[in-house]
Design an enzyme around this catalytic site. Structure first.
Site, PDB file in Angstrom:
ATOM      1  N   ASP A 134       0.885  -1.115   0.097  1.00 54.07           N
ATOM      2  CA  ASP A 134       0.135   0.225  -0.060  1.00 54.07           C
ATOM      3  C   ASP A 134       0.850   1.091  -0.069  1.00 54.07           C
ATOM      4  OD1 ASP A 134      -2.010   2.038   0.093  1.00 54.07           O
ATOM      5  OD2 ASP A 134      -3.113   0.898   1.652  1.00 54.07           O
TER       6      ASP A 134
HETATM    7  C1  BGC Z   1      -4.957   3.485   0.019  1.00 52.92           C
HETATM    8  C2  BGC Z   1      -5.047   2.455  -0.913  1.00 52.92           C
HETATM    9  C3  BGC Z   1      -4.878   3.237  -2.305  1.00 52.92           C
HETATM   10  C4  BGC Z   1      -3.600   3.913  -2.369  1.00 52.92           C
HETATM   11  C5  BGC Z   1      -3.038   4.766  -3.576  1.00 52.92           C
HETATM   12  C6  BGC Z   1      -3.632   4.220   0.066  1.00 52.92           C
HETATM   13  O1  BGC Z   1      -3.733   5.320   0.857  1.00 52.92           O
HETATM   14  O2  BGC Z   1      -5.048   2.687   1.252  1.00 52.92           O
HETATM   15  O3  BGC Z   1      -6.342   1.857  -1.109  1.00 52.92           O
HETATM   16  O4  BGC Z   1      -4.768   2.440  -3.478  1.00 52.92           O
HETATM   17  O5  BGC Z   1      -3.371   4.777  -1.212  1.00 52.92           O
HETATM   18  O6  BGC Z   1      -3.717   5.854  -3.567  1.00 52.92           O
END
Ligand code: BGC
Length: 752
Positions: A235
């Site tokens: 993530d």
């Molecule tokens: C989120 C993800 C997301 C990623 C990219 C993170 O903060 O938890 O779900 O895909 O950011 O934006």
């Protein structure tokens, strides 16, 4: 066949790339791209958020939420899950795949399939359900749909990311059985059924270890046990110690760490803490992803109208009719007095949640617009906003206008919901209530007009018990995407018969929720004290009254369930059971019903929730028509995770197969007996006297030893013997005069 655009010979490339280049492939190049290696013709690929629509940002370095290219905003998972319709999820996935191809996006960062452990989790609107089977089946279909267009998905957030509070540090303390049965089960299903191109490891820790650094999770479970073939991406900013994450199986760090991650990997290789083989394995997966992404030509565009039509259908199938006293709904479109439409949400719809999933829709029709055009030339429509969405104080003038409109109308359709500031990625809610000013407004409207229909817009459950006496009809609209306005109008006016069912329980009050006291934890630790008992598993096992149970949803017709037959297709350790019943549409409208199959294991060696969803099927029927609905239950519908054996087991005995229109509306049931598999725990020196007695040859051996001494008479078949059932045999061997030793036990066990 699509033309192949990128042709990478990965094996040759690995020989040509320097260690530095290979390590650089394991880090993003900016927010949304992988690192290219231009000298060897390795392009970069783009990944983008969504996932209920595509959120492709304008510039590579842009992390902002506001400016993304227009895309169809389908219902977020909380909405779509209520459709209980994998065929629909597949079609939505296909449309998303097409939009990604048109935008040149290689991987759509979703679906999010974390369990709704608490209704307070700020991202529940992005997640499907409190039940892993429902979430897993729908997400599998969705992933297959997207990937059928040569676009990857990213199954997220792996795993046990069930809250926003302290999400980058918190450790979810969960026992393995609970992890396997609840928090990993949907991931397992999607990986096995749909092979997502990527899996996104979550921010949090599990039992003290960051998921990004968990070899057990990312390699032993995900790859070795489940057979995952794709790439693990972190993530965004989830990586703490890059070398440890790589060793655990986290291939790609996103977004770009600006070289920090690459440096850490190279240092670890130089120090002998990581091998070049490990770097090669991860680089191979990145290259394979780049290769895969390049196999399909980009599309010149997509059919916005067709996708909007699909968004209308998906939203319509996701609306849940919770209550419909006096058959207040559907409203007659042509006849009757004025219809008051009240609530700012009718004009300014809340159609998705805030955060990384926020989509810039291709168009947006409000419920007010849709009702106005549907009623034009028929009934008069009186609109009053009643409140400002984010206001904390009621505006007396807006209230007075709304009450007046309700007074003049035959029926008041009141749009209530959660303001956007209540629900977002990044924070959790503090309570489950609607804003007080909305509830007060509703009471005033109900005082002047008995025909009140409440339509809710909310990403996660709200308490309805405090006010639903004012609403003889109640429509749960969740968040429905860009076509929610039209879909709600269609349901309110009977163009579409509602067929959505709750994918999460609506409890009477927050304090009934099983996570209370253990949510969101403290000092970076959250204890999953309720274990397996999340959602309906808790409410049903505890026989707690709820406002609306899991699986509930009314229709404008009625369905009869009859002629249940349950056939054991295969018995033993891997049973398969076929459930068949006749479903009849007994009403006057075409409609769809979700037949739910729950399994109960009344007697088990381990604790089991009172019932669990084992399968389901959504069926459409014309008025008066009947169909034989068949649902096949596999081993998992009957199994539990045996922690000591470290495997799924079916314990032989009786199982009740229950057919319901909700978890609390069981229409038919039958008891079957399955022979099951071996659930015993292998004997060890630490096994108890009682455990030895359960295994005939062990009992024989042990009693032979005991009989050699006076201890035999004192223990075998006596009260004292019963008291000693929990005593490990190794300790028994140390009793004065036992006549056998720990070495004898070991020798015996080795000889079996
Ligand atoms: C989120 C993800 C997301 C990623 C990219 C993170 O903060 O938890 O779900 O895909 O950011 O934006």
């Amino acid at each position: 066949m699509a033309e192949t655009r990128v042709q990478l010979d990965i094996e040759t490339l690995l020989g040509q790339l320097t260690l530095e280049e290979k390590a650089s492939l394991l880090d993003g190049s900016d927010f949304w791209h992988t690192e290219p290696i231009e000298r060897l013709g390795v392009p970069r690929i783009m990944v983008s958020d969504g996932p209920h629509g595509l959120r492709k940002v304008a510039a590579s370095e842009d992390a902002g939420l506001e400016h993304s290219e227009h895309a169809t905003c389908f219902p977020p998972a909380a909405g779509l899950a209520s459709s209980w319709d994998p065929a629909l999820a597949l079609r939505v996935g296909e449309a998303l795949g097409v939009e990604c191809r048109a935008a040149g996006v290689a991987v759509l960062l979703g679906p999010g399939i974390n369990m709704k452990r608490s209704p307070l989790c700020g991202r529940n609107f992005e997640y499907f359900s409190e039940d892993p089977l429902l979430a897993g089946v729908l997400a599998s279909a969705w992933v297959r749909g997207v990937q059928s267009h040569g676009v990857g998905t990213s199954l997220k957030h792996f795993a046990a990311n069930n809250q926003e509070a302290d999400r980058l540090r918190v450790s979810a303390e969960v026992d393995e059985r609970t992890l396997r049965e609840i928090y990993l089960a949907a991931f397992e299903r999607v990986v096995k059924e749909a092979q997502p191109w990527t899996v996104m490891s979550s921010y949090n820790r599990i039992n003290g270890t960051y998921t990004t650094e968990s070899h057990w999770l990312l390699t032993e479970v995900l790859r070795d046990e489940w057979g995952f073939e794709g790439l693990v991406v972190s993530d965004w900013a989830a990586v703490d110690r890059r070398a440890a994450a790589l060793a655990a199986g986290c291939d790609l760090e996103m977004p770009s760490s600006g070289g920090v991650g690459t440096g850490a990997i190279l240092d670890a290789v130089a120090a002998g803490e990581l091998s070049e083989v490990q770097v090669d394995a991860a680089a191979t997966r990145v290259l394979a992803l780049v290769q895969r992404a390049g196999e399909r030509e980009a599309l010149p565009g997509f059919d916005q109208d067709a996708h909007h039509e699909l968004a209308i259908e998906a939203a319509g199938a996701s609306i849940v009719l919770l209550k419909n006293e006096r058959d207040l709904l559907p409203l007659d479109r042509h006849h009757g007095g004025p219809v008051a439409v009240i609530g700012e949400f009718a004009r300014t719809p809340r159609f998705q949640g805030a955060g990384s999933s926020q989509v810039n829709p291709t168009r947006l029709e409000s419920p007010l617009d849709a009702l106005q055009s549907a009623l034009a030339g028929g009934r008069e429509l009186l609109f009053a906003p009643g409140f400002e969405i984010e206001a904390e104080q009621a505006d007396p003038q807006l209230v007075a206008e709304a009450v007046q409109a309700a007074q003049q109308a035959d029926v008041a359709v009141v749009f209530l919901g959660l303001p956007p500031s209540y629900e977002s990625e990044g924070w959790d809610r503090e309570h489950m209530d609607l804003p007080a000013l909305q509830v007060e407004l509703l009471a005033q409207i109900a005082a002047v007009n008995p025909n009140v229909v409440v339509v809710l817009s909310n990403g996660s459950a709200v308490v309805t018990s405090a006010w639903d006496r004012h609403a003889p009809a109640l429509v749960e609209g969740w968040l429905l995407g860009q076509a929610g306005g039209r879909a709600l109008a269609d349901v309110l006016l009977g163009v579409v018969s509602p067929s959505g069912k709750l994918a999460e329980t609506i409890p009477l009050k927050l304090s009934d929720n099983p996570a209370v006291g253990n949510f969101p934890g403290e000092n970076h630790v959250v204890r999953y004290g309720e274990g397996l008992l999340i959602g309906y598993r808790w409410y049903d096992s505890r026989e707690l009254e709820v406002s609306y149970p899991f699986g509930h949803g009314l229709s404008y017709t009625s369905f009869d369930y009859s002629d249940l037959s349950v056939r054991i297709l295969e018995d033993g350790a891997q049973p398969r059971v076929e459930v068949a019943l006749t479903l009849t549409n007994g009403g006057a409208r075409a409609a769809a019903e979700v037949v739910q199959v729950y399994v109960s294991d009344p007697e088990a060696a381990v604790y089991r929730p009172s019932q669990e969803l084992g399968g389901f099927s959504k069926v459409s029927l014309e008025p008066g028509a009947s169909v034989r609905v068949i649902v096949e239950l596999d081993q998992r519908a009957f199994a539990y995770w045996h922690s000591a054996r470290a495997e799924w087991v079916v314990e032989g005995g009786e199982f009740q197969v229950r057919i319901g229109a909700s978890s609390r509306d069981i229409r038919l049931s039958e008891t079957i007996t399955l022979s099951g598999g071996d659930v015993s725990v292998p004997l060890e020196v630490d096994s108890t006297y009682g455990e030895f007695l359960e295994v005939p040859d062990a009992e024989r051996w042990l009693h032979e030893q005991l009989r050699k001494t006076p201890l035999g008479e004192a223990v075998i078949g006596t009260h004292l013997g019963k008291m000693l059932l929990t005593l490990p045999v190794s300790r028994l061997s140390r009793f004065p005069g036992a006549g056998f030793t720990e070495a004898d036990i070991k020798a015996y066990l080795a000889s079996r």
